[in-house]
Design a protein around this motif. Sequence first.
Motif, PDB file in Angstrom:
ATOM      1  N   GLU A 174      -8.885  14.239   8.523  1.00 11.43           N
ATOM      2  CA  GLU A 174      -7.427  14.314   8.511  1.00 11.43           C
ATOM      3  C   GLU A 174      -6.970  15.682   9.004  1.00 11.43           C
ATOM      4  O   GLU A 174      -7.610  16.704   8.757  1.00 11.43           O
ATOM      5  N   MET A 229      -0.685   8.603   8.924  1.00  7.44           N
ATOM      6  CA  MET A 229      -1.887   9.420   8.755  1.00  7.44           C
ATOM      7  C   MET A 229      -2.165  10.072  10.096  1.00  7.44           C
ATOM      8  O   MET A 229      -1.866   9.505  11.156  1.00  7.44           O
ATOM      9  N   ILE A 246       4.365  11.667   6.779  1.00  5.51           N
ATOM     10  CA  ILE A 246       3.168  12.127   6.062  1.00  5.51           C
ATOM     11  C   ILE A 246       3.495  12.304   4.582  1.00  5.51           C
ATOM     12  O   ILE A 246       2.701  11.937   3.698  1.00  5.51           O
ATOM     13  N   SER A 277       3.574   9.018   2.765  1.00  7.88           N
ATOM     14  CA  SER A 277       2.244   8.464   2.508  1.00  7.88           C
ATOM     15  C   SER A 277       1.602   9.082   1.275  1.00  7.88           C
ATOM     16  O   SER A 277       0.696   8.489   0.681  1.00  7.88           O
ATOM     17  N   GLN A 278       2.062  10.254   0.874  1.00  9.83           N
ATOM     18  CA  GLN A 278       1.505  10.934  -0.288  1.00  9.83           C
ATOM     19  C   GLN A 278       2.369  10.761  -1.537  1.00  9.83           C
ATOM     20  O   GLN A 278       2.082  11.342  -2.585  1.00  9.83           O
ATOM     21  N   TYR A 334      -5.164  12.379  12.415  1.00  5.21           N
ATOM     22  CA  TYR A 334      -6.574  12.760  12.487  1.00  5.21           C
ATOM     23  C   TYR A 334      -6.851  13.582  13.753  1.00  5.21           C
ATOM     24  O   TYR A 334      -6.465  13.187  14.856  1.00  5.21           O
ATOM     25  N   GLN A 373       1.110   5.446  12.553  1.00  5.53           N
ATOM     26  CA  GLN A 373       2.220   5.104  11.666  1.00  5.53           C
ATOM     27  C   GLN A 373       2.058   3.672  11.152  1.00  5.53           C
ATOM     28  O   GLN A 373       1.546   2.802  11.856  1.00  5.53           O
ATOM     29  N   TRP A 387      -5.011   3.980   1.892  1.00  3.98           N
ATOM     30  CA  TRP A 387      -5.521   4.084   3.267  1.00  3.98           C
ATOM     31  C   TRP A 387      -6.935   4.646   3.270  1.00  3.98           C
ATOM     32  O   TRP A 387      -7.832   4.115   3.934  1.00  3.98           O
ATOM     33  N   ARG A 388      -7.144   5.737   2.577  1.00  5.98           N
ATOM     34  CA  ARG A 388      -8.468   6.367   2.557  1.00  5.98           C
ATOM     35  C   ARG A 388      -9.517   5.449   1.928  1.00  5.98           C
ATOM     36  O   ARG A 388     -10.706   5.522   2.254  1.00  5.98           O
ATOM     37  N   ALA A 431      -1.404   6.924   0.898  1.00  6.24           N
ATOM     38  CA  ALA A 431      -2.509   7.667   1.500  1.00  6.24           C
ATOM     39  C   ALA A 431      -3.831   7.390   0.788  1.00  6.24           C
ATOM     40  O   ALA A 431      -4.886   7.309   1.421  1.00  6.24           O
ATOM     41  N   THR A 432      -3.782   7.227  -0.525  1.00  5.67           N
ATOM     42  CA  THR A 432      -4.990   6.923  -1.305  1.00  5.67           C
ATOM     43  C   THR A 432      -5.521   5.545  -0.940  1.00  5.67           C
ATOM     44  O   THR A 432      -6.735   5.357  -0.760  1.00  5.67           O
TER      45      THR A 432
END
Length: 205
Positions: free
Chosen positions: A140, A173, A156, A159-160, A175, A100, A117-118, A114-115
């Motif tokens: 993920e 996120m 979640i 984040s998107q 995993y 978190q 983060w990736r 999320a983008t």
Amino acid sequence: MKRWAWAVTGGLVVFLLFIFSLVLQPPRAKAPAASGRPPVTHTISAKEHRVKEEKRSASSSSALTSRFTNDTYSTPTLTVKLTGARIVTDKGGHPALFIQYDITNNGATTITPATIWRQYALIRQGAADAKKSQITPLTEATLTDKDAKGNLGKLITVSQTPLAPNKKASGAMVYTFVNKDPIRLQFIDRDTGRPLGTKTYEITG
């Protein structure tokens, strides 16, 4: 009289042959009994896993435009603060690391957490002295339907969701991991791609 004697004798012979054939007949093989046991299944209890967090200081350099210190990743246009981690079970029944964070958009354009983060976070699993071939990049995970409908799923979803300039949000996120080797989260510099500090999650239990 002789006919009667021959009849009795013949009957005895037939009877003895019948008894003899029964004695010599091989025993029938018994059919294997059904076990009645269900197929073996493996279950994982999320409560048996705990996360022990270890911090490592980030290297400093004037050429870097990003920093990762005290669980905070920062660039000129955004800040990501790690706020917690826990073990959950993914939709496939495997253990997963749920991370978190709070994110603040300090830039002039809308971003998707999320983008971001990736783009700037690398998460891998492997012992500290493991060879490169033994280090596994984590993928993920998808939450269970129950978790997806609860607070974990809301994080979640956040984040998107696009985040406007000068706004802050709490996201997460998740995993799936493969064993109990340490999981290492590493952030990279926005402009050079150079690695910054690493946060290590030790899985116990």
